[in-house]
Design an enzyme around this catalytic site. Structure first.
Site, PDB file in Angstrom:
ATOM      1  N   TYR A 102     -12.564  -2.126 -12.981  1.00 43.86           N
ATOM      2  CA  TYR A 102     -11.472  -2.288 -11.867  1.00 43.86           C
ATOM      3  C   TYR A 102     -11.652  -3.484 -11.220  1.00 43.86           C
ATOM      4  O   TYR A 102     -13.017  -3.995 -10.961  1.00 43.86           O
ATOM      5  CB  TYR A 102     -11.740  -1.381 -11.022  1.00 43.86           C
ATOM      6  N   GLU A 106      -4.313  -6.431  -7.503  1.00 45.13           N
ATOM      7  CA  GLU A 106      -5.011  -5.458  -8.289  1.00 45.13           C
ATOM      8  C   GLU A 106      -4.973  -5.281  -9.723  1.00 45.13           C
ATOM      9  O   GLU A 106      -4.030  -5.531 -10.176  1.00 45.13           O
ATOM     10  CB  GLU A 106      -4.789  -4.126  -7.731  1.00 45.13           C
TER      11      GLU A 106
END
Ligand code: GDP
Ligand code: MN
Length: 390
Positions: free
Chosen positions: A109, A197
Site C-alpha cells: 500500500y 494512492e
C-alpha cells in the site's frame, strides 16, 4: 476533484511510475479490441468509477479470453456500481480500462495525503496492500508507516530508501521504490493534488514494482491554473445537485434530511445545521449562497434545494454583512412565486437593510414564516416539518 484510475495512471506514468499497459473502452466491442491489441492470454477488465472497493463489488475481473473480456464488459456498461465507498445509488459505469494481467507476488500500500496537523504532505505505506486503507488502519495499524515531507527540502533520498527498507524491499526494488516515491511526490506537488494512492503497488513474479491501481484527487481551488487536470473532470461521477449548484457559484452539499437550507456564509450554514439537529430535525443540505447574493442567485438557490425530492421545509437564514437583506427578500419572494411553492418557508433575516427586507416580505402577502433569531428559525422549521408529517 477526483479523476479515474486510468487518468491517474497516465499522469503517474508520465512522472516515472511503472504501470501496466492498457487501453480505454467505451463499449464491449472496444474492450475486446483492446484485449486483442494488448495481446497475451489474460486481461483485467476494470470499471472506471470515482470510488475504490471495485474489486470486492464485482467491478474488476481477471479474464482468460477475449470472449470473456467482451462478456464481462457487456455486463458492466451502464450499470450502477455500488461499492463500500459509494452511496446506495452507486456510480454509473461508462468507461472501462482493459489491462494485460499482471503476475502478483506481493501487494503493498502506498498513499500520499495532506496531513493537516503537521501541515505537510505525508506518505503512508504498508507492506500489506490490496485492502482498503480504512480496513488496514483498523485491522493492522502497526503495519502502517508514516513519513512527513519537509516542504523546504522535498522528499530526500535517504527518507525514500528508509521507507523502502521498512517495507521489506531488497536489491533493485529499493531503487525502484525511490523512483516511485519521488515521482508520486512530484506529481502531487506539481499538479496541486490533495491525494495520491497506489493500492496495490505490487511486486511482480519477476520482482519488479508496478502500480496496479491508482487514485488521485486535486485541490479544486487550484484548478484554474491546472487546465490539463481540470479537463479530466467527469461529471457523470458527481452528484448532479452539487455540480449544478457549483456552476451557479453556490457551495452545495447534499445530505439525507428533509429541511432544506439556504444560508449565507459557511460558518453560519454549519451553525444552522447544528441548530436544526438540536431542535430535533435533519438538514437536507449544506448551502452557502455567498456574499453579495443577488435576487437571481437566491432564486437559483431555491431551485437547487428543491431539486432534492426529500425537502419538506425550507429554512432561509441570512446574516447580511456584505449581503443586503432587501436583495435576499426580493429573491425569496421571486422564487416563491416562480417555483409555485407548496411547502413551508421559514425566513430569518439580520444585518444590513433588515427593516427593508422584512417590509418586502410583509408586503408580498406570501405565507412566509419569519423568525428573529437563529434558534427561533430552527425551531419553527422543525415545527413546520412536524405539522406536515402529522
Ligand atoms: P479497487 O478494488 O477499486 O481498489 O480496484 P483494484 O484496481 O485495486 O483491483 C482490486 C484487486 O484486483 C487488486 O487488489 C488485485 O488483487 C486484483 N487485480 C487487479 N489487477 C490485477 C492483475 O493484473 N492480476 C491479478 N492477478 N489481479 C489483479
Ligand atoms: Mn485498489
Amino acid at each position: 476533484m477526483d479523476i479515474h484510475e486510468y487518468q491517474a495512471k497516465e499522469i503517474l506514468s508520465r512522472f516515472g511510475v511503472p504501470v501496466p499497459r492498457g487501453g480505454l473502452a467505451y463499449s464491449p466491442e472496444q474492450a475486446a479490441y483492446r484485449a486483442r491489441e494488448l495481446g497475451g492470454s489474460a486481461w483485467v477488465v476494470k470499471a472506471q468509477v470515482h470510488a475504490g472497493g471495485r474489486g470486492a463489488a464485482g467491478g474488476v475481473k481477471l479474464c482468460k479470453s477475449v470472449v470473456e473480456v467482451q462478456a464481462f464488459a457487456a455486463s458492466l456498461f451502464g450499470r450502477q456500481l455500488v461499492t463500500k465507498q459509494t452511496d446506495a445509488a452507486g456510480k454509473g459505469v461508462y468507461r472501462l480500462w482493459v489491462e494485460g494481467a499482471c503476475d502478483i507476488a506481493r501487494e503493498l500500500y502506498l498513499g500520499f495525503v495532506l496531513d493537516r496537523k503537521s501541515e505537510r504532505i505525508m506518505i503512508v505505506a504498508s507492506a500489506r496492500g490490496g485492502i482498503e486503507i480504512e480496513d488496514l488502519a483498523e485491522e493492522d495499524p502497526d503495519s502502517l508507516r508514516r513519513m512527513t515531507i519537509d516542504p523546504a527540502t522535498g522528499l530526500l533520498e535517504y527518507q525514500a530508501r528508509e521507507l523502502a527498507f521498512a517495507l521489506g524491499l531488497t536489491g533493485g526494488q529499493v531503487a525502484q521504490m525511490v523512483t516511485i516515491l519521488k515521482a508520486c511526490f512530484a506529481a502531487y506537488q506539481d499538479l496541486d493534488a490533495t491525494m495520491v494512492e497506489i493500492n496495490p503497488l505490487v511486486i511482480t513474479g519477476a520482482g519488479d514494482l508496478v502500480a496496479l491501481d491508482a487514485k488521485m484527487s486535486f485541490d479544486t481551488n487550484a484548478l484554474y491554473r491546472r487546465p490539463e487536470v481540470a479537463e479530466l473532470r467527469d461529471r457523470s461521477q458527481e452528484d448532479p445537485r452539487e455540480s449544478t449548484a457549483g456552476d451557479h457559484g453556490l457551495a452545495y452539499v447534499g445530505l439525507t434530511g428533509d429541511i432544506g437550507c439556504i444560508i449565507n456564509g459557511a460558518g453560519l450554514a454549519m451553525a444552522t445545521m447544528d441548530m436544526i439537529k438540536l431542535a430535533g430535525g435533519e438538514p437536507a443540505n449544506f448551502l452557502d449562497i455567498g456574499g453579495g447574493a443577488s435576487p437571481e442567485r437566491v432564486v437559483r438557490a431555491f431551485r437547487t434545494v428543491l431539486s432534492d425530492p426529500e425537502v419538506q421545509v425550507i429554512l432561509v437564514n441570512i446574516f447580511a454583512g456584505i449581503n443586503r437583506c432587501d436583495w435576499v427578500a426580493e429573491g425569496v419572494v421571486q422564487a416563491y412565486r416562480e417555483v409555485g411553492m407548496t411547502i413551508p418557508v421559514v425566513v430569518r433575516l439580520a444585518g444590513t437593510n433588515v427593516a427593508e427586507g422584512q417590509a418586502i416580505l410583509r408586503a408580498s402577502g406570501l405565507p412566509l414564516i419569519t423568525a428573529d433569531t437563529l434558534a427561533e428559525a430552527a425551531e419553527r422549521a422543525v415545527a413546520a416539518r412536524m405539522k406536515q408529517a402529522a
